[in-house]
Design a protein around this motif. Structure first.
Motif, PDB file in Angstrom:
ATOM      1  N   MET A  67       0.810  -1.173   0.000  1.00 39.22           N
ATOM      2  CA  MET A  67       0.000   0.000   0.000  1.00 39.22           C
ATOM      3  C   MET A  67       0.859   1.244   0.000  1.00 39.22           C
ATOM      4  SD  MET A  67      -3.159  -0.935   2.389  1.00 39.22           S
ATOM      5  CE  MET A  67      -3.962   0.441   2.767  1.00 39.22           C
ATOM      6  N   ALA A  68       0.395   2.188  -0.763  1.00 41.28           N
ATOM      7  CA  ALA A  68       1.134   3.440  -0.875  1.00 41.28           C
ATOM      8  C   ALA A  68       0.707   4.390   0.233  1.00 41.28           C
ATOM      9  CB  ALA A  68       0.863   4.077  -2.222  1.00 41.28           C
ATOM     10  N   GLY A  69       1.611   5.258   0.616  1.00 43.12           N
ATOM     11  CA  GLY A  69       1.322   6.240   1.652  1.00 43.12           C
ATOM     12  C   GLY A  69       0.516   7.415   1.102  1.00 43.12           C
ATOM     13  N   SER A  70       0.117   8.273   1.960  1.00 40.54           N
ATOM     14  CA  SER A  70      -0.664   9.437   1.580  1.00 40.54           C
ATOM     15  C   SER A  70       0.181  10.384   0.713  1.00 40.54           C
ATOM     16  CB  SER A  70      -1.131  10.171   2.837  1.00 40.54           C
ATOM     17  OG  SER A  70      -1.735  11.378   2.475  1.00 40.54           O
ATOM     18  N   GLN A  71      -0.450  11.016  -0.268  1.00 37.24           N
ATOM     19  CA  GLN A  71       0.246  11.944  -1.164  1.00 37.24           C
ATOM     20  C   GLN A  71       0.355  13.346  -0.568  1.00 37.24           C
ATOM     21  OE1 GLN A  71       1.762  11.247  -4.132  1.00 37.24           O
ATOM     22  NE2 GLN A  71       1.394   9.128  -3.567  1.00 37.24           N
ATOM     23  N   GLU A  72      -0.355  13.608   0.532  1.00 37.91           N
ATOM     24  CA  GLU A  72      -0.291  14.923   1.150  1.00 37.91           C
ATOM     25  C   GLU A  72       0.926  15.008   2.061  1.00 37.91           C
ATOM     26  OE1 GLU A  72      -3.572  16.969   2.798  1.00 37.91           O
ATOM     27  OE2 GLU A  72      -4.996  15.815   1.596  1.00 37.91           O
ATOM     28  N   THR A  73       1.789  15.970   1.750  1.00 39.79           N
ATOM     29  CA  THR A  73       2.971  16.177   2.582  1.00 39.79           C
ATOM     30  C   THR A  73       2.670  17.281   3.588  1.00 39.79           C
ATOM     31  OG1 THR A  73       3.865  17.826   1.077  1.00 39.79           O
ATOM     32  CG2 THR A  73       4.498  15.539   0.674  1.00 39.79           C
ATOM     33  N   PHE A  74       3.580  17.459   4.508  1.00 34.04           N
ATOM     34  CA  PHE A  74       3.414  18.482   5.530  1.00 34.04           C
ATOM     35  C   PHE A  74       3.324  19.870   4.893  1.00 34.04           C
ATOM     36  CE2 PHE A  74       5.258  21.574   8.509  1.00 34.04           C
ATOM     37  CZ  PHE A  74       4.366  21.435   9.550  1.00 34.04           C
ATOM     38  N   GLY A  75       4.172  20.140   3.889  1.00 30.72           N
ATOM     39  CA  GLY A  75       4.181  21.439   3.206  1.00 30.72           C
ATOM     40  C   GLY A  75       2.857  21.719   2.509  1.00 30.72           C
ATOM     41  N   LYS A  76       2.303  20.696   1.861  1.00 33.56           N
ATOM     42  CA  LYS A  76       1.018  20.869   1.168  1.00 33.56           C
ATOM     43  C   LYS A  76      -0.084  21.194   2.165  1.00 33.56           C
ATOM     44  CE  LYS A  76       1.667  17.904  -2.865  1.00 33.56           C
ATOM     45  NZ  LYS A  76       1.221  16.691  -3.541  1.00 33.56           N
ATOM     46  N   LYS A  77      -0.078  20.501   3.297  1.00 38.88           N
ATOM     47  CA  LYS A  77      -1.093  20.740   4.327  1.00 38.88           C
ATOM     48  C   LYS A  77      -0.980  22.170   4.856  1.00 38.88           C
ATOM     49  CE  LYS A  77      -1.414  15.963   5.931  1.00 38.88           C
ATOM     50  NZ  LYS A  77      -1.136  15.063   7.046  1.00 38.88           N
ATOM     51  N   GLU A  78       0.237  22.633   5.104  1.00 40.26           N
ATOM     52  CA  GLU A  78       0.440  23.972   5.633  1.00 40.26           C
ATOM     53  C   GLU A  78      -0.013  25.041   4.632  1.00 40.26           C
ATOM     54  OE1 GLU A  78       1.471  25.066   8.729  1.00 40.26           O
ATOM     55  OE2 GLU A  78       1.082  22.962   9.172  1.00 40.26           O
ATOM     56  N   ARG A  79       0.315  24.845   3.354  1.00 45.22           N
ATOM     57  CA  ARG A  79      -0.109  25.813   2.331  1.00 45.22           C
ATOM     58  C   ARG A  79      -1.628  25.871   2.237  1.00 45.22           C
ATOM     59  NH1 ARG A  79       4.536  23.858  -0.360  1.00 45.22           N
ATOM     60  NH2 ARG A  79       3.308  22.325  -1.511  1.00 45.22           N
ATOM     61  N   GLU A  80      -2.290  24.718   2.335  1.00 40.02           N
ATOM     62  CA  GLU A  80      -3.753  24.665   2.274  1.00 40.02           C
ATOM     63  C   GLU A  80      -4.363  25.366   3.485  1.00 40.02           C
ATOM     64  OE1 GLU A  80      -7.470  23.811   0.700  1.00 40.02           O
ATOM     65  OE2 GLU A  80      -5.492  23.694  -0.233  1.00 40.02           O
ATOM     66  N   LYS A  81      -3.755  25.177   4.676  1.00 37.14           N
ATOM     67  CA  LYS A  81      -4.241  25.856   5.877  1.00 37.14           C
ATOM     68  C   LYS A  81      -4.117  27.369   5.723  1.00 37.14           C
ATOM     69  CE  LYS A  81      -3.172  22.355   9.363  1.00 37.14           C
ATOM     70  NZ  LYS A  81      -2.281  22.045  10.496  1.00 37.14           N
ATOM     71  N   LYS A  82      -2.968  27.840   5.192  1.00 38.81           N
ATOM     72  CA  LYS A  82      -2.764  29.277   4.998  1.00 38.81           C
ATOM     73  C   LYS A  82      -3.783  29.845   4.011  1.00 38.81           C
ATOM     74  CE  LYS A  82       2.175  29.797   5.905  1.00 38.81           C
ATOM     75  NZ  LYS A  82       3.482  30.106   5.318  1.00 38.81           N
ATOM     76  N   ARG A  83      -4.054  29.116   2.937  1.00 39.59           N
ATOM     77  CA  ARG A  83      -4.993  29.569   1.924  1.00 39.59           C
ATOM     78  C   ARG A  83      -6.399  29.704   2.513  1.00 39.59           C
ATOM     79  NH1 ARG A  83      -8.634  27.808  -1.509  1.00 39.59           N
ATOM     80  NH2 ARG A  83      -8.471  25.637  -0.948  1.00 39.59           N
ATOM     81  N   LEU A  84      -6.818  28.695   3.294  1.00 35.17           N
ATOM     82  CA  LEU A  84      -8.137  28.732   3.921  1.00 35.17           C
ATOM     83  C   LEU A  84      -8.227  29.868   4.955  1.00 35.17           C
ATOM     84  CD1 LEU A  84      -8.890  24.914   4.338  1.00 35.17           C
ATOM     85  CD2 LEU A  84     -10.014  26.522   2.793  1.00 35.17           C
TER      86      LEU A  84
END
Length: 146
Positions: free
Chosen positions: A1-18
């Motif tokens: 099974m492959a891991g999640s494609q969301e990295t920490f950086g992507k999550k942080e950028r999405e939080k900032k955008r929201l």
């Protein structure tokens, strides 16, 4: 099974955008609540922007056919001065082909281009010239040494 494609950086950028989006909505709501929200901007009789509509009694009717757009043809331009003027070449760059002449009587500075010369000139030469209106002001034309 492959891991999640969301990295920490992507999550942080999405939080900032929201967060930015929410802040923008909050500011908009505050403006609406305080009565600052106005979707129209008016121009007064002096050309200044304002949020109040103009008084209809001050309205001026303009005939659109009288408005000229563009530069008048050379034949239509007014010839301001035809008499030869005397001046001194304050600056002339032969490699670029332009310079400036200072009128001896009025101390006005006029642009001169190599296409307006009748004979070669250099700095500190005394010259006679005529004036012609150019795109950015008066230009010295038919320039020759005294």
């Amino acid at each position: 099974m492959a891991g999640s494609q969301e990295t920490f950086g992507k999550k942080e950028r999405e939080k900032k955008r929201l967060k930015k989006k929410q802040d923008k909505l909050l500011k908009k709501e505050e403006r609406k609540a305080s009565g600052q929200e106005n979707e129209f901007i008016y121009v007064d009789e002096f050309g200044q922007l304002t949020d109040t509509p103009m008084d209809p009694s001050k309205k001026i009717k303009v005939d659109a056919s009288t408005i000229e757009i563009g530069i008048p043809k050379k034949e239509d331009r007014e010839v301001e001065e035809v008499a030869d003027k005397v001046g001194k070449v304050s600056f002339f760059d032969t490699s670029k082909g332009f310079g400036f002449i200072i009128d001896t009587t009025s101390q006005e500075k006029y642009f001169v281009h190599v296409s307006g010369l009748l004979e070669e000139i250099k700095e500190n030469d005394k010259v006679t010239f005529e004036l012609e209106r150019g795109l950015k002001g008066m230009n010295a034309v038919r320039v020759k040494k005294v």
